[in-house]
Design a protein around this motif. Structure first.
Motif, PDB file in Angstrom:
ATOM      1  N   MET A 115       0.855  -1.188   0.000  1.00 44.64           N
ATOM      2  CA  MET A 115       0.000   0.000   0.000  1.00 44.64           C
ATOM      3  C   MET A 115       0.888   1.235   0.000  1.00 44.64           C
TER       4      MET A 115
ATOM      5  N   PHE B 265      -2.683   5.919   1.402  1.00 42.86           N
ATOM      6  CA  PHE B 265      -3.976   5.755   2.078  1.00 42.86           C
ATOM      7  C   PHE B 265      -4.402   7.145   2.547  1.00 42.86           C
TER       8      PHE B 265
ATOM      9  N   CYS C 199      -7.183   4.666  -1.687  1.00 48.31           N
ATOM     10  CA  CYS C 199      -6.129   3.716  -1.358  1.00 48.31           C
ATOM     11  C   CYS C 199      -5.455   3.246  -2.649  1.00 48.31           C
TER      12      CYS C 199
ATOM     13  N   PRO D 234      -4.738   0.043   7.791  1.00 47.14           N
ATOM     14  CA  PRO D 234      -4.321  -0.418   6.460  1.00 47.14           C
ATOM     15  C   PRO D 234      -3.623  -1.777   6.476  1.00 47.14           C
TER      16      PRO D 234
END
Length: 951
Positions: A61, A64, A81, A190
């Protein structure tokens, strides 16, 4: 609501995306940027290696972001995201977001490579389609289910190697006020460290923002607990800035700051709490483009007495922590009961045990001590007889209400707590619901609390809904004692009962719930509707309610901005063009759908349930809301569509007055909403007004007498004193101002405060200023002078005509009218002040005294000196002939008082009065001298002339 989007793509690997080395370098640079933390980073190398190893098996990721705009309590949230697959093969990327259970998802978009997929809200079919079955092939894990007040949204896709996927989730909610604060929460979980993590919340409240706070991040074990222990400072990197009506809060932690909070990427809940300005007890009505929303949260009201029965589960499943924490909470709750409350306790398992048989007991130190002993000795055993426990509790409360002379304004309620499902006695939910409803019979409210995962949530929710209560659910691993106490705090202080809000039937339609059994301190009543009379320039609003021994009527007219210039563009979640970017309309649709869902849940009629379902579904489709009757299906936007873009509102201070109306208003009962005319008052000339100028009217003699009192600033004048007989005293306090230029006085004085005291049939007082009124008859009530209102009790009525006058009626035989004099741009010698007029003095005794009161039951004769200096009494019809003669005389209680002819203006100059004027501070006209009428304080009742006492 667990929404799985289980989608797979076989994309080409040729698309150019950041490779794993670039991403790894980015993370490494973030960690190594600060030389001062090299030692800490070095110690983390083994953990970091494991972290990077895990990243090889799942997409990383890289971003975010949460952006939210809250406009007048209505929140629009967008979650963005971005995930990068830097591996050598396609891997599954899971986007997971916890959102408030009360929120509605309004849009979802995904971009994978050069393809974009958008969510389309469609009606849910009664039977699962093949697509539905395919979507549910992979069952959700236990953590995907409903937590305390939260639900999980989950989307799972396969991301081709060397590519990225971007997710955009939009949801909306109307913030609820609890314990005096609105709470907005964003879940930041996350599941991994994020290169770019940011939360931005913009708040626009035209009423004014107060008490803005950002507590530390809250982890899941404390979710739902509004209290913060220990360090109460905001999370690191939080920046808070706000003006009177605007606020901006950002949270932007670096990777290093994230690791200090939680290295697994589960940071917790980011929370913002705030409240808005409230003008005394009035509400806030906002109108925009043909829709309105009405927020009503009065303050400064005395609490109503409670009759409460606690029904507590003591079955075997409560063993251990659950029962221990329940006992701890009840010990604290019992200490918070007020002396005017009554209570009882029922413990139940397969047996039902009532602490005090066939009665509720008052709150006394001994009763609280004995109740704690009873709770302490409760032990877990047996099954769960929910039906029997509630039947016993309801019958106990019903019998107490019927057989005792309880306070008519008291609030009765049952607080029910369990951790399981019915296992003993009646176990069928439908029969339990029917039995409880038949026993309660709308006479009081039922509040339900569930602990743990074995609770029948639907049963508890429906029992509360059908019996005007609320429900709460807590997880077993949470701090149940704190939760229970927090829930009791929400409902433990009822301030109003039987609240009804009305609007003209020919002006509005599709109004949401407008009758509320109770209003609890720290909460808020919200009503919304549509305007149908587009030619009207105002909306009339009225509310009636009961407060202890008083009946309250509040009303106002709210201006409507006809040019429809209040649009606020760019609200997130509305980029598809649905709705019309009208946040008040969306708040109305939100409330309406929620009420339809609750009505369907309560209904037992299949046709009615189908009708409510179709109505809720239709409205949800119109406003693009995901509800229990609608689903979100993904559609491909095209092979070469642009990636999804966020649309956010950015509140600005420019032109707020043109963008948003926020007008204060009140409410009222049926049958009254067409009374638009200003209240007409009937008052006599007998008064004290202005500087102050006194006028005494003698109707039988057909003339009036007037005089001035040249007091000192701070003096308190006794205007009416009849404390011994009728129990009524009126005192007026003077405020000073400079004299006008070239005037003969050294200064001016006006009445700044009028205090009306009464001790029959019970003690009470009114303290009136040009801005506000305090009514205290053992319970304090604060009212504003700039709003229409009526407050009634058994012996007293106070009627406010906004910014004009206040009428006080005592036992229907004594009436006073207080005029309000307020200046927009006062001259140096002017002050906001009050005028005092006597409307009805029938209830005052013949022994009444005071500067005005002494003349109410006495006649005054008018004499004239003839040319030969002999006195002759003047007939009543000869007054006009006497005006030119400067030697006229009044005979008052045997005293001769020289007077001259004057003209006075009263009622704000609306009426001219001819009167005989007595000079020198009414020397010889009044009993004694001016100083004999000075009270020592505003509550000095002076039982007889020249003596002092206090109420």
């Amino acid at each position: 609501m667990i929404l799985w989007l289980w989608l797979c793509w076989g994309f080409s690997t040729s698309a150019g995306q950041p490779d794993s080395e670039l991403m790894a370098r980015y993370l490494e640079e973030e960690l190594m940027a600060d030389d001062s933390i090299m030692e800490q980073v070095a110690r983390r190398v083994p953990r970091q290696a494991k972290f990077l190893q895990r990243l090889e098996t799942r997409p990383r990721m890289s971003e975010f972001t949460v952006k939210s705009t809250i406009i007048s309590r209505y929140a629009f949230t967008t979650v963005s995201c971005t995930m990068v697959n830097s591996g050598s093969e396609a891997r599954e990327g899971v986007f997971e977001m916890q959102i408030p259970a009360a929120a509605f998802i309004s849009n979802f978009t995904m971009s994978i490579g050069n393809k974009t997929y958008y969510g389309e809200v469609t009606g849910k079919e009664k039977k699962h389609s093949s697509d539905d079955k395919a979507r549910h092939k992979k069952p959700p894990s236990p953590t995907d289910g409903r937590e305390n007040g939260y639900e999980t949204f989950k989307a799972s896709v396969f991301i081709p190697r060397k590519m990225q996927a971007r997710f955009l989730l939009h949801y909306e909610e109307l913030l609820q006020r609890r314990l005096g604060k609105y709470e907005y929460t964003v879940s930041i979980r996350p599941q991994q460290l994020v290169g770019r993590l940011r939360v931005e919340v913009n708040i626009l409240e035209n009423s004014g923002i107060v008490s803005l706070e950002v507590p530390p991040l809250r982890n899941s074990k404390h979710k739902g607990n509004g209290k913060v222990e220990g360090d109460a400072s905001p999370p690191p990197s939080t920046v808070v800035g706000h003006t009177k009506t605007l606020a901006k809060v950002t949270f932007n932690p670096s990777v290093v700051e994230q690791t200090r909070i939680a290295r697994n990427g589960i940071l917790g809940d980011f929370i913002i709490r705030y409240d808005v300005n409230r003008e005394l007890s009035v509400g806030d009505i906002q109108i925009l483009n043909g829709y309105f929303v009405h927020y009503f949260a009065p303050t400064d009201l005395p609490p109503l007495p409670k009759n409460v029965v606690f029904v507590l589960d003591s079955s075997a499943s409560m063993v251990g922590t659950k029962l221990k924490q329940t006992k701890e909470a009840l010990f604290t709750i019992l200490q918070d009961l007020r002396p005017e409350d009554h209570f009882n306790i029922i413990g139940f398992s397969n047996r039902i045990k009532v602490w005090q048989q066939d009665r509720l007991v008052p709150v006394t130190p001994n009763n609280i001590r004995d109740a704690k002993k009873y709770i302490h000795n409760m032990s877990p055993t047996g099954g769960t007889n929910i039906n029997g426990a509630l039947q016993t509790g309801a019958k106990l409360l019903n019998d107490y209400i019927a057989q005792n002379d309880i306070d008519a304004r008291s609030v009765s309620l049952i607080i029910f707590l369990t951790d399981g499902r019915p296992t003993v006695g009646e176990t069928q939910s439908s029969k339990i619901l029917s039995n409880v409803k038949d026993t309660i019979r709308d006479k009081f409210c039922l509040f339900t609390i569930g602990i743990g995962n074995d609770v029948d949530h639907k049963l508890l929710e429906r029992m509360a809904l059908e019996n005007c209560g609320m429900t709460r659910h807590f997880q077993e691993d949470e701090d149940a004692a704190s939760h229970l106490k927090g829930f009791y705090d929400e409902i433990g202080t009822p301030l109003l009962s039987d609240i009804r809000v009305d609007y003209p039937e020919d002006n509005v339609e599709q109004v949401t719930q407008n009758f509320f059994p109770n209003y609890f301190n720290g909460s808020e009543i919200i009503i919304a509707g549509k305007l149908i009379n587009h030619t009207s320039d105002s909306l009339h609003v009225e509310v009636t309610a009961s407060n202890s021994k008083k009946y309250i009527l509040l009303k106002t007219d709210v201006a409507i901005d006809l040019p429809s210039r209040n649009d606020i563009r760019g609200i997130p979640g509305l980029e598809d063009g649905k709705g019309d970017k009208n946040y008040i309309e969306r708040a109305w649709s939100y409330l309406t759908i929620k009420e339809l869902l609750n009505s369907r849940l309560k209904s037992d009629d299949s046709q009615e349930k189908d009708y409510l379902m179709e109505k809720a579904k239709s409205m949800a489709l119109t406003y693009n809301f995901v509800t229990p009757f609608t689903v979100l299906k993904m559609r491909e936007a095209g092979l070469h569509s642009e990636p999804p873009q966020e649309e956010f509102i950015s509140p600005s201070t420019d032109g707020i007055g043109e963008k948003l109306q926020s007008l204060q208003g009140h409410k009222a009962p049926p049958g009254l909403h067409r009374q638009h005319d200003k209240q007409k008052i009937k008052i006599s000339r007998t008064s004290a007004d202005g500087d102050p100028h006194f006028v005494i009217d003698f109707p039988s003699s057909k003339f009036s007498v007037c005089f001035n009192i040249d007091g000192e600033p701070g003096d308190i004048l006794r205007l009416v004193s009849d404390h011994k007989e009728s129990g009524v005293t009126v005192n007026g306090q003077l405020i000073g101002a400079p004299a006008p230029p070239n005037g003969h006085k050294k200064h001016r004085t006006y009445f700044s405060t009028i205090t009306i005291l009464s001790n029959k049939p019970e003690r009470s007082y009114l303290e009136i200023t040009p801005k506000r009124i305090i009514l205290d008859d053992g319970e304090r009530l604060l009212l504003s002078c700039d709003r229409n209102a009526v407050v009634r009790s058994s012996s007293l009525e106070v009627s406010i005509s906004a910014n004009s006058n206040i009428t006080v009626t005592i036992r229907d035989t004594i009436s006073f009218v207080i005029l309000i004099h307020r200046y927009k741009k006062p001259a140096p010698y002017q002050r906001n002040h009050l005028g005092f007029y006597i409307s009805n003095s029938k209830g005052l005794s013949s022994d009444s005294h005071g500067l005005l009161g002494q003349f109410l039951n006495h006649e005054v004769k008018l004499l004239q000196d003839s040319l030969n200096t002999t006195h002759q009494q003047v007939g009543q019809n000869q007054t006009e002939a006497l005006k030119p003669n400067p030697t006229n005389t009044l005979k008052v209680k045997g005293r001769l008082v020289p007077v001259v002819w004057k003209q006075r203006r009263i009622y704000n100059g609306q009426q001219e009065v001819d009167c005989w004027f007595a000079k020198n501070n009414a020397d010889k006209l009044i009993d004694g001298s001016y100083k004999d009428y000075l009270a020592s304080h505003p509550f000095d009742t002076g039982t007889s002339f020249g003596t002092i006492s206090s109420l």
